[in-house]
Design a protein around this motif. Structure first.
Motif, PDB file in Angstrom:
ATOM      1  N   ILE A 165      54.130 -20.439  64.431  1.00 22.03           N
ATOM      2  CA  ILE A 165      55.487 -20.949  64.314  1.00 22.03           C
ATOM      3  C   ILE A 165      55.474 -22.365  63.774  1.00 22.03           C
ATOM      4  O   ILE A 165      56.274 -22.734  62.926  1.00 22.03           O
ATOM      5  N   GLU A 186      54.887 -22.301  60.187  1.00 20.86           N
ATOM      6  CA  GLU A 186      56.079 -21.824  59.498  1.00 20.86           C
ATOM      7  C   GLU A 186      57.083 -22.960  59.329  1.00 20.86           C
ATOM      8  O   GLU A 186      57.709 -23.111  58.306  1.00 20.86           O
ATOM      9  N   HIS A 187      57.233 -23.804  60.369  1.00 17.73           N
ATOM     10  CA  HIS A 187      58.168 -24.917  60.294  1.00 17.73           C
ATOM     11  C   HIS A 187      57.786 -25.887  59.199  1.00 17.73           C
ATOM     12  O   HIS A 187      58.635 -26.500  58.574  1.00 17.73           O
ATOM     13  N   ILE A 195      64.040 -26.661  58.734  1.00 22.47           N
ATOM     14  CA  ILE A 195      64.414 -26.107  60.033  1.00 22.47           C
ATOM     15  C   ILE A 195      65.687 -25.278  59.949  1.00 22.47           C
ATOM     16  O   ILE A 195      65.834 -24.278  60.654  1.00 22.47           O
ATOM     17  N   HIS A 227      64.923 -21.719  59.337  1.00 27.78           N
ATOM     18  CA  HIS A 227      64.431 -21.057  60.545  1.00 27.78           C
ATOM     19  C   HIS A 227      65.606 -20.604  61.422  1.00 27.78           C
ATOM     20  O   HIS A 227      65.606 -19.493  61.960  1.00 27.78           O
ATOM     21  N   GLU A 258      67.316 -17.539  59.782  1.00 32.56           N
ATOM     22  CA  GLU A 258      66.545 -16.308  59.976  1.00 32.56           C
ATOM     23  C   GLU A 258      66.637 -15.811  61.414  1.00 32.56           C
ATOM     24  O   GLU A 258      66.729 -14.599  61.667  1.00 32.56           O
ATOM     25  N   ASP A 259      66.632 -16.750  62.376  1.00 30.49           N
ATOM     26  CA  ASP A 259      66.709 -16.342  63.775  1.00 30.49           C
ATOM     27  C   ASP A 259      68.093 -15.771  64.093  1.00 30.49           C
ATOM     28  O   ASP A 259      68.216 -14.780  64.818  1.00 30.49           O
ATOM     29  N   TYR A 296      67.832 -25.291  69.153  1.00 25.37           N
ATOM     30  CA  TYR A 296      66.664 -25.333  68.268  1.00 25.37           C
ATOM     31  C   TYR A 296      66.037 -26.727  68.204  1.00 25.37           C
ATOM     32  O   TYR A 296      65.174 -26.977  67.368  1.00 25.37           O
TER      33      TYR A 296
END
Length: 367
Positions: free
Chosen positions: A3, A6-7, A12, A15, A18-19, A45
């Motif tokens: 993760i 990925e960040h 952000i 992210h 996508e979440d 987040y």
């Protein structure tokens, strides 16, 4: 570790996007519940509101969510990430008009209407413009991804019918044609007429005149016909018989003070004149007030007057004018929301109730 890596590869906000898409796909977010606000997303987040706002904007631009000012962000009812056939396909909204002076849009009603439409469009990444269709009723050059808000009383009925047959996305405002079966948003003029008359009745007035625009009591447009019906309904509920002599209809292409002067002059010539008057526009009401002063009448001691529209001048008149605010900003917001998000429903429609604004031009009647 994955993760964190990925960040580093993507911002952000992506992210978050996508979440949220994952939650939508798995039913954790439904059309009936608002999404978390940008403040809540920032906390969830552990990021800034700039990133959470950007994430919501991205979802709006993709057509997955829409925003309603003061209520939050919502998943589109027709949203399906596995299908490209989403409801949110409009990228420009046009308010259509024809053959009117642009000064019309400075009127309180139209100023509020434009502001309401613009708010919803801006919140959802949609451009908004007004468009003069001209004598030939020519539409904007874009064929796709546009929505049309129509003022049908200044447009050709035949053209509106044609646009419907072409399956264009249309919402009418201010007026409507029931047989077209098109979505619409209108002001509740019957309730407005009722509220104005009921206010005067509550102050003890029993002889209440009304000044309307039209050629006769049988030849008026929708808004004035409905305001007259509201006037009649309030009288009937108080068991007061309608006196046709108290109904003054004056001719005019647009609302002018002179129409109120003429209407009040007719009413005051009656053997038993009214103690209160409902003038169905602020312009007519201000004209009626001017005539009353010329005749030496005191407002509201000798004559109470109610207007309609809540134009800027009404609050500065002496005395300040009791009137009805049409909530046209709400009307504009609802028109845009229906156009963008509810147009697929069967004949989406809404009637916006006006608000009575009590000021100094009305008072209790002392017999």
């Amino acid at each position: 570790m994955g993760i964190l890596t990925e960040h580093k590869k993507k911002p952000i906000y992506q992210h978050i996007v996508e979440d949220l898409k994952r939650k939508i796909k798995h039913g954790e977010i439904t059309p009936d519940q608002p999404l978390p606000t940008q403040i809540e997303l920032a906390r969830m987040y552990n990021t800034s509101e700039i990133s959470s706002r950007r994430a919501l904007t991205e979802l709006v631009n993709e057509g997955l969510i829409y925003r309603v000012r003061g209520k939050g962000s919502f998943l589109n009812h027709n949203s399906d990430m596995l299908s490209s056939n989403r409801l949110m396909e409009i990228r420009k909204v046009y308010l259509l008009y024809r053959g009117v002076n642009l000064h019309m849009f400075n009127h309180r009603f139209y100023d509020g209407l434009l502001s309401g439409i613009h708010e919803v469009c801006e919140d959802n990444g949609v451009d908004f413009h007004i468009w003069e269709v001209g004598q030939n009723h020519e539409l904007p050059p874009e064929e796709d991804e546009i929505g049309l808000i129509c003022l049908p009383h200044v447009l050709s009925l035949d053209k509106i019918k044609l646009w419907k047959e072409e399956n264009r996305r249309i919402v009418t405002v201010h007026f409507y044609y029931p047989h077209l079966q098109l979505p619409y948003v209108i002001g509740d003029n019957l309730t407005g007429g009722y509220l104005a008359t009921e206010h005067l009745l509550s102050l003890g007035h029993k002889r209440i005149g009304v000044i309307l625009t039209g050629k006769s009591r049988l030849e008026m447009n929708q808004e004035f016909t409905l305001r007259l019906e509201g006037y009649k309904l309030a009288l009937s509920q108080h068991r007061i018989e309608l006196d046709p002599d108290l109904v003054s209809v004056v001719i005019g292409d647009q609302e002018m003070e002179e129409m109120g002067e003429q209407g009040l002059a007719q009413l005051l010539e009656l053997p038993n004149p009214p103690t209160a008057v409902f003038a169905t526009s602020d312009y007519k009401a201000l004209g009626a007030m001017r005539t009353a002063r010329k005749l030496g009448l005191s407002i509201p001691a000798d004559l109470s007057i109610v207007g309609y529209d809540d134009i800027m001048m009404s609050q500065y008149a002496l005395p300040s004018l009791t009137t009805l605010n049409q909530n046209s900003e709400t009307m504009g917001r609802r028109a845009a929301e229906i156009l963008l998000f509810e147009w697929h429903k069967d004949i989406a429609k809404d009637e916006i109730v006006p608000k009575l604004i009590v000021r100094d031009s009305t008072s209790e009647w002392q017999e």
